[in-house]
Design a protein around this motif. Sequence first.
Motif, PDB file in Angstrom:
ATOM      1  N   GLY A 191      42.864  -7.852  35.025  1.00 14.89           N
ATOM      2  CA  GLY A 191      41.741  -9.076  35.342  1.00 14.89           C
ATOM      3  C   GLY A 191      40.586  -8.800  34.181  1.00 14.89           C
ATOM      4  O   GLY A 191      41.219  -8.743  32.841  1.00 14.89           O
ATOM      5  N   ASP A 192      39.463  -8.760  34.158  1.00 16.76           N
ATOM      6  CA  ASP A 192      38.253  -8.802  33.439  1.00 16.76           C
ATOM      7  C   ASP A 192      37.603  -7.477  33.401  1.00 16.76           C
ATOM      8  O   ASP A 192      37.042  -7.200  34.535  1.00 16.76           O
ATOM      9  CB  ASP A 192      37.482 -10.270  33.676  1.00 16.76           C
ATOM     10  CG  ASP A 192      36.336 -10.196  32.766  1.00 16.76           C
ATOM     11  OD1 ASP A 192      36.284  -9.515  31.683  1.00 16.76           O
ATOM     12  OD2 ASP A 192      35.667 -11.183  33.136  1.00 16.76           O
ATOM     13  N   ALA A 193      37.567  -7.072  32.300  1.00 16.99           N
ATOM     14  CA  ALA A 193      36.880  -5.653  32.383  1.00 16.99           C
ATOM     15  C   ALA A 193      35.316  -5.845  32.624  1.00 16.99           C
ATOM     16  O   ALA A 193      34.785  -4.822  33.135  1.00 16.99           O
ATOM     17  CB  ALA A 193      36.516  -5.255  30.784  1.00 16.99           C
ATOM     18  N   GLY A 194      34.744  -7.130  32.245  1.00 23.06           N
ATOM     19  CA  GLY A 194      33.347  -7.384  32.846  1.00 23.06           C
ATOM     20  C   GLY A 194      33.066  -7.752  34.130  1.00 23.06           C
ATOM     21  O   GLY A 194      31.981  -8.073  34.497  1.00 23.06           O
ATOM     22  N   LYS A 195      34.154  -7.997  34.932  1.00 22.93           N
ATOM     23  CA  LYS A 195      33.867  -8.379  36.182  1.00 22.93           C
ATOM     24  C   LYS A 195      32.952  -7.275  37.139  1.00 22.93           C
ATOM     25  O   LYS A 195      33.540  -6.218  37.209  1.00 22.93           O
ATOM     26  CB  LYS A 195      35.201  -8.490  37.001  1.00 22.93           C
ATOM     27  CG  LYS A 195      35.183  -9.178  38.548  1.00 22.93           C
ATOM     28  CD  LYS A 195      36.583  -9.389  38.919  1.00 22.93           C
ATOM     29  CE  LYS A 195      36.593 -10.139  40.229  1.00 22.93           C
ATOM     30  NZ  LYS A 195      37.834 -10.586  40.711  1.00 22.93           N
ATOM     31  N   GLY A 244      38.770  13.089  29.815  1.00 23.57           N
ATOM     32  CA  GLY A 244      39.610  13.279  28.403  1.00 23.57           C
ATOM     33  C   GLY A 244      40.746  12.859  27.807  1.00 23.57           C
ATOM     34  O   GLY A 244      41.279  13.176  26.899  1.00 23.57           O
ATOM     35  N   SER A 245      40.955  11.686  28.627  1.00 25.74           N
ATOM     36  CA  SER A 245      42.481  11.129  28.522  1.00 25.74           C
ATOM     37  C   SER A 245      42.575  10.287  26.929  1.00 25.74           C
ATOM     38  O   SER A 245      41.468   9.603  26.926  1.00 25.74           O
ATOM     39  CB  SER A 245      42.833  10.238  29.722  1.00 25.74           C
ATOM     40  OG  SER A 245      43.879   9.555  29.248  1.00 25.74           O
ATOM     41  N   ASP A 246      43.869  10.066  26.614  1.00 29.33           N
ATOM     42  CA  ASP A 246      43.793   9.241  25.350  1.00 29.33           C
ATOM     43  C   ASP A 246      44.289   8.022  26.027  1.00 29.33           C
ATOM     44  O   ASP A 246      44.809   7.091  25.222  1.00 29.33           O
ATOM     45  CB  ASP A 246      44.884   9.967  24.502  1.00 29.33           C
ATOM     46  CG  ASP A 246      46.269   9.897  24.888  1.00 29.33           C
ATOM     47  OD1 ASP A 246      46.282   9.819  26.132  1.00 29.33           O
ATOM     48  OD2 ASP A 246      47.195  10.359  24.349  1.00 29.33           O
ATOM     49  N   ALA A 247      44.194   7.616  27.336  1.00 36.36           N
ATOM     50  CA  ALA A 247      44.671   6.223  27.685  1.00 36.36           C
ATOM     51  C   ALA A 247      44.286   5.185  27.116  1.00 36.36           C
ATOM     52  O   ALA A 247      43.166   5.179  26.635  1.00 36.36           O
ATOM     53  CB  ALA A 247      44.279   6.260  29.217  1.00 36.36           C
ATOM     54  N   GLU A 248      45.104   4.262  26.823  1.00 37.24           N
ATOM     55  CA  GLU A 248      44.613   2.915  26.309  1.00 37.24           C
ATOM     56  C   GLU A 248      44.840   1.817  27.422  1.00 37.24           C
ATOM     57  O   GLU A 248      45.579   1.444  27.906  1.00 37.24           O
ATOM     58  CB  GLU A 248      45.638   2.573  25.104  1.00 37.24           C
ATOM     59  CG  GLU A 248      45.524   1.081  24.634  1.00 37.24           C
ATOM     60  CD  GLU A 248      46.672   0.736  23.737  1.00 37.24           C
ATOM     61  OE1 GLU A 248      46.671  -0.308  23.216  1.00 37.24           O
ATOM     62  OE2 GLU A 248      47.436   1.747  23.264  1.00 37.24           O
ATOM     63  N   LEU A 249      43.558   1.286  27.582  1.00 36.03           N
ATOM     64  CA  LEU A 249      43.485   0.331  28.641  1.00 36.03           C
ATOM     65  C   LEU A 249      43.920  -1.035  27.940  1.00 36.03           C
ATOM     66  O   LEU A 249      43.455  -1.393  27.197  1.00 36.03           O
ATOM     67  CB  LEU A 249      41.821   0.136  29.114  1.00 36.03           C
ATOM     68  CG  LEU A 249      41.494   1.410  29.574  1.00 36.03           C
ATOM     69  CD1 LEU A 249      39.856   1.253  30.379  1.00 36.03           C
ATOM     70  CD2 LEU A 249      42.320   1.982  30.794  1.00 36.03           C
ATOM     71  N   THR A 250      44.781  -1.644  28.617  1.00 38.17           N
ATOM     72  CA  THR A 250      45.302  -2.975  28.169  1.00 38.17           C
ATOM     73  C   THR A 250      45.046  -3.944  29.501  1.00 38.17           C
ATOM     74  O   THR A 250      45.701  -3.877  30.710  1.00 38.17           O
ATOM     75  CB  THR A 250      47.144  -3.001  28.260  1.00 38.17           C
ATOM     76  OG1 THR A 250      47.186  -2.184  27.012  1.00 38.17           O
ATOM     77  CG2 THR A 250      47.442  -4.299  27.596  1.00 38.17           C
ATOM     78  N   TRP A 251      44.128  -4.884  28.993  1.00 36.52           N
ATOM     79  CA  TRP A 251      43.622  -5.776  30.106  1.00 36.52           C
ATOM     80  C   TRP A 251      44.457  -7.054  30.077  1.00 36.52           C
ATOM     81  O   TRP A 251      44.814  -7.766  29.306  1.00 36.52           O
ATOM     82  CB  TRP A 251      42.084  -6.138  29.809  1.00 36.52           C
ATOM     83  CG  TRP A 251      41.332  -4.994  30.029  1.00 36.52           C
ATOM     84  CD1 TRP A 251      41.057  -4.234  29.012  1.00 36.52           C
ATOM     85  CD2 TRP A 251      40.606  -4.513  31.275  1.00 36.52           C
ATOM     86  NE1 TRP A 251      39.828  -3.151  29.451  1.00 36.52           N
ATOM     87  CE2 TRP A 251      39.765  -3.348  30.884  1.00 36.52           C
ATOM     88  CE3 TRP A 251      40.679  -5.074  32.564  1.00 36.52           C
ATOM     89  CZ2 TRP A 251      39.109  -2.600  31.749  1.00 36.52           C
ATOM     90  CZ3 TRP A 251      39.828  -4.389  33.428  1.00 36.52           C
ATOM     91  CH2 TRP A 251      39.241  -3.081  33.242  1.00 36.52           C
ATOM     92  N   VAL A 252      44.829  -6.868  31.463  1.00 36.71           N
ATOM     93  CA  VAL A 252      46.121  -7.997  31.812  1.00 36.71           C
ATOM     94  C   VAL A 252      45.216  -9.174  32.544  1.00 36.71           C
ATOM     95  O   VAL A 252      44.759  -8.769  33.632  1.00 36.71           O
ATOM     96  CB  VAL A 252      47.357  -7.583  32.420  1.00 36.71           C
ATOM     97  CG1 VAL A 252      48.427  -8.667  32.880  1.00 36.71           C
ATOM     98  CG2 VAL A 252      48.102  -6.459  31.254  1.00 36.71           C
ATOM     99  N   ASN A 253      45.284 -10.299  32.263  1.00 35.71           N
ATOM    100  CA  ASN A 253      44.494 -11.439  33.081  1.00 35.71           C
ATOM    101  C   ASN A 253      44.986 -11.630  34.538  1.00 35.71           C
ATOM    102  O   ASN A 253      46.104 -11.343  34.688  1.00 35.71           O
ATOM    103  CB  ASN A 253      44.354 -12.618  32.330  1.00 35.71           C
ATOM    104  CG  ASN A 253      45.439 -13.414  32.253  1.00 35.71           C
ATOM    105  OD1 ASN A 253      46.372 -13.726  32.985  1.00 35.71           O
ATOM    106  ND2 ASN A 253      45.769 -14.044  31.185  1.00 35.71           N
TER     107      ASN A 253
END
Length: 338
Positions: A191-195, A244-253
């Motif tokens: 969804g939306d990171a700003g939700k 401390g993760s290198d995770a890359e957040l991929t926001w999917v609508n």
Amino acid sequence: MRLLVLGGTRFVGRALVEQAAALGHQVTTFNRGRTGQDVPGVEAVRGDRENAADLLSLVDGREWDWVVDTSGYVPQIVGNSVRLLSSRARAYVFLSTVSVYPGWPAEPVSEDSETYECAPDTPGTAEDEANWTAAQYGAYKAGCERAVQEAFEGQVTILRPGVILGPMENVGRLTWWLTRITRGGRVLAPGDAGKPIQPIDIRDLTAFTLNCLEKGITGTFNLTTPKEHTTFGGLLNACRAVTGSDAELTWVNDEFLVEQKERQWTAIPLWRTPAGTWAVDSAKATAAGLTCRPIEETVRDTYAWLRESGGPLAYDRQAHHGLSPERERELLELWDRR
């Protein structure tokens, strides 16, 4: 004060017992002793609230100032407990849920919103609670509320929390996100990171519970954080920071995930599209003294507990939560192609 906790060995019940004991209250717990460990220093009474003889043994020769019910699911069973305890304590707190509102999560709710119709003497067993539908769970909890209100002669407080997070969480929401983000790589963020989202920390819930008892506060209260307290992005970024993760957040609508028919609320924990999901009015509780810590503190302390404890106690609902690595990769590949 003398406090009886029905339950008291896992998540909400255990956190409440630990906090009450730390404050110097004399605590008794009543449970079957099957799903958790007793808090050191409290009186633990073994028994099944579905067994009349066990209830009679509990109240024989005992009285309390307060009762907190963290394990009530079936109206008839709750009513039986309350009738026996009514003359043994002066205040009763029942832990309910925002699921008592049939309009939730489709629409915003407040304490004045309609609740499910369920008779206070509805029979059944709590053994299959983890597999109930949301509607059945909500209806039974509404019936339990009525059983308490009709049968207890002293002060009654009904608490309706939304999502509860924090150390000892056994459902598998924040713990799943922490575990997933710890692995790193591309992470499907829904969804939306700003939700805005409204999860409440378990320790803030238990502090409010004890505050109600200590100050004689009665009535019905929704328990969530304020509507602008944090966001989904704030939660996941806190998970990334603390691990401390290198995770890359991929926001999917939302639209894409709905098209893919992902199970909302469980397959991707805490993701849900209906407008009322995170629109629970808890202003009444705030006015009565509820305070909520930053989401970063909840995430930090949950991660510390997760590493120290090795994980939550077994609970059937855990299996319902989280995407498999294979399904996450598949969804991300489909999203990339789209």
